[in-house]
Design an enzyme around this catalytic site. Sequence first.
Site, PDB file in Angstrom:
ATOM      1  N   LYS A 105      22.842  -1.474   3.062  1.00 29.61           N
ATOM      2  CA  LYS A 105      22.848  -0.143   3.681  1.00 29.61           C
ATOM      3  C   LYS A 105      23.307  -0.173   5.127  1.00 29.61           C
ATOM      4  O   LYS A 105      23.911   0.780   5.608  1.00 29.61           O
ATOM      5  CB  LYS A 105      21.456   0.500   3.584  1.00 29.61           C
ATOM      6  CG  LYS A 105      21.114   0.904   2.166  1.00 29.61           C
ATOM      7  CD  LYS A 105      20.059   1.983   2.119  1.00 29.61           C
ATOM      8  CE  LYS A 105      19.897   2.479   0.688  1.00 29.61           C
ATOM      9  NZ  LYS A 105      18.757   3.366   0.522  1.00 29.61           N
ATOM     10  N   LYS A 160      25.941  -0.733  -8.551  1.00 27.49           N
ATOM     11  CA  LYS A 160      24.945   0.104  -9.244  1.00 27.49           C
ATOM     12  C   LYS A 160      25.233   1.591  -9.011  1.00 27.49           C
ATOM     13  O   LYS A 160      25.839   1.955  -7.997  1.00 27.49           O
ATOM     14  CB  LYS A 160      23.525  -0.272  -8.806  1.00 27.49           C
ATOM     15  CG  LYS A 160      23.166   0.138  -7.421  1.00 27.49           C
ATOM     16  CD  LYS A 160      21.675  -0.033  -7.131  1.00 27.49           C
ATOM     17  CE  LYS A 160      21.450   0.472  -5.716  1.00 27.49           C
ATOM     18  NZ  LYS A 160      20.158   0.349  -5.172  1.00 27.49           N
ATOM     19  N   LYS A 178      22.933   7.126  -5.273  1.00 28.03           N
ATOM     20  CA  LYS A 178      22.982   8.481  -4.711  1.00 28.03           C
ATOM     21  C   LYS A 178      24.043   8.569  -3.627  1.00 28.03           C
ATOM     22  O   LYS A 178      24.583   9.628  -3.349  1.00 28.03           O
ATOM     23  CB  LYS A 178      21.628   8.853  -4.088  1.00 28.03           C
ATOM     24  CG  LYS A 178      20.433   8.828  -5.041  1.00 28.03           C
ATOM     25  CD  LYS A 178      19.210   9.445  -4.343  1.00 28.03           C
ATOM     26  CE  LYS A 178      17.912   9.133  -5.046  1.00 28.03           C
ATOM     27  NZ  LYS A 178      17.177   8.006  -4.438  1.00 28.03           N
TER      28      LYS A 178
HETATM   29  P1  TYM Z   1      15.353   5.125  -4.902  1.00 26.96           P
HETATM   30  O1  TYM Z   1      15.100   6.505  -4.416  1.00 26.96           O
HETATM   31  O2  TYM Z   1      16.614   4.455  -4.494  1.00 26.96           O
HETATM   32  O3  TYM Z   1      15.336   5.101  -6.486  1.00 26.96           O
HETATM   33  C1  TYM Z   1      14.253   5.654  -7.221  1.00 26.96           C
HETATM   34  C2  TYM Z   1      14.004   4.843  -8.469  1.00 26.96           C
HETATM   35  O4  TYM Z   1      15.177   4.792  -9.272  1.00 26.96           O
HETATM   36  C3  TYM Z   1      15.520   3.433  -9.537  1.00 26.96           C
HETATM   37  N1  TYM Z   1      16.988   3.310  -9.557  1.00 26.96           N
HETATM   38  C4  TYM Z   1      17.687   2.826 -10.576  1.00 26.96           C
HETATM   39  N2  TYM Z   1      17.309   2.357 -11.781  1.00 26.96           N
HETATM   40  C5  TYM Z   1      18.288   1.938 -12.603  1.00 26.96           C
HETATM   41  N3  TYM Z   1      19.610   1.984 -12.276  1.00 26.96           N
HETATM   42  C6  TYM Z   1      20.030   2.445 -11.095  1.00 26.96           C
HETATM   43  N4  TYM Z   1      21.312   2.493 -10.795  1.00 26.96           N
HETATM   44  C7  TYM Z   1      19.045   2.899 -10.170  1.00 26.96           C
HETATM   45  N5  TYM Z   1      19.101   3.422  -8.919  1.00 26.96           N
HETATM   46  C8  TYM Z   1      17.834   3.664  -8.563  1.00 26.96           C
HETATM   47  C9  TYM Z   1      14.921   2.640  -8.399  1.00 26.96           C
HETATM   48  O5  TYM Z   1      14.722   1.288  -8.744  1.00 26.96           O
HETATM   49  C10 TYM Z   1      13.635   3.383  -8.147  1.00 26.96           C
HETATM   50  O6  TYM Z   1      12.630   2.954  -9.029  1.00 26.96           O
HETATM   51  N6  TYM Z   1      12.488   2.208  -2.059  1.00 26.96           N
HETATM   52  C11 TYM Z   1      12.486   3.072  -3.215  1.00 26.96           C
HETATM   53  C12 TYM Z   1      11.521   4.226  -3.089  1.00 26.96           C
HETATM   54  C13 TYM Z   1      10.119   3.846  -2.764  1.00 26.96           C
HETATM   55  C14 TYM Z   1       9.181   3.261  -3.657  1.00 26.96           C
HETATM   56  C15 TYM Z   1       7.979   3.120  -2.898  1.00 26.96           C
HETATM   57  C16 TYM Z   1       9.251   2.860  -4.985  1.00 26.96           C
HETATM   58  C17 TYM Z   1       9.495   4.016  -1.579  1.00 26.96           C
HETATM   59  N7  TYM Z   1       8.195   3.592  -1.660  1.00 26.96           N
HETATM   60  C18 TYM Z   1       6.834   2.560  -3.479  1.00 26.96           C
HETATM   61  C19 TYM Z   1       8.088   2.281  -5.551  1.00 26.96           C
HETATM   62  C20 TYM Z   1       6.907   2.143  -4.799  1.00 26.96           C
HETATM   63  C21 TYM Z   1      13.879   3.647  -3.376  1.00 26.96           C
HETATM   64  O7  TYM Z   1      14.666   3.709  -2.450  1.00 26.96           O
HETATM   65  O8  TYM Z   1      14.112   4.180  -4.596  1.00 26.96           O
END
Ligand code: TYM
Length: 332
Positions: free
Chosen positions: A111, A194, A197
Amino acid sequence: MNRIFSGVQPTGNLHLGNYLGAIRNWVRLQADYDCIFCVVDMHAITLWQDPAQLRAHVREVAAAFIASGIDPEKHILFNQSMVPAHAELAWIFNCVARMGWLNRMTQFKDKAGKNRENASVGLFAYPNLMAADILLYKATHVPVGEDQKQHLELTRDVAQKFNNDYKVDFFPIVEPLIFGAATRVMSLRDGSKKMSKSDESDYSRINMTDDADAIALKIRKAKTDPEPLPESTAGLERRPEAANLIGIYAGLSDSGVDEVCRRFAGSPFSEFKKELADLAVAVLSPIQDEMRRLMKDQTQIDSVLRQGAERAAAVAAPIVREVKEIVGYLRP
Ligand code: TYM
């Protein structure tokens, strides 16, 4: 009691990867765990967000959770910034985690890009806030997509070091829950990246808000190779785009990759893509209809989030109180 915590960032373009890798699994876990689901707006601002857009995206993610089948009555659904204890515990973890640990985080490297000096301090410390999210509630299990694995390892390290530093057995060592056929959904334009967003190309992902025509068009335009579909998983080696589309089909249809290969063995992509588009529309359109309905009533969503935050704060309160005692803060 086993407790789940998980979250999604409200940074717009919620996509099929978020649904298949995370949200859909959460819906199922509700039967067996006490769950806390969070829209992590404090994480979102580690990269600048337009304030009005941020508010809209928080509501959109909350609507997507509910429309997908998260029950905000039985479980807790809220947005992070409404519970200030996340920031309080994150600060303590900033003092527990080591620079070297955070320096190894691949997501920060991705990032921040080449210009690390210009990245926000928040982006660097982000995994500590994530550890705080989870440990604030002493969650034991965290269902996520594969890309979050390294952050969860850091969460375990933080919990362990806190326990060692203060000679307590306080924080649990959390277990990641990464399952299903689509734990890492890839970009539709490039099978080595991957689905994300923040990808500049909207054709790289299927957004939760895309209509049927957009979904069909994006799948039709998705990158593939010239070979027909293979008979088994083995035939997907070195065919990342084919593996991705078949993985998505398996995820959406709740079947195994091998099963999908057997069904479409020898078919050309043109045929398979039609079936995939129909399946994606069939799965997503009822969720989208419900999202649209929920988003019409902003006050209703806000009230769900506010009530969720109150309940989350109540779960966190005795835990933070004890943490402050352990660390040696004076009692207020
Ligand atoms: P974020 O917002 O990027 O993504 C949310 C969830 O979606 C999953 N994900 C994917 N799974 C499969 N293929 C993909 N291409 C893909 N892109 C995203 C992510 O693995 C996630 O489960 N840091 C985290 C948010 C967070 C969090 C937490 C998660 C903050 N605090 C505590 C668990 C526990 C994040 O940026 O997810």
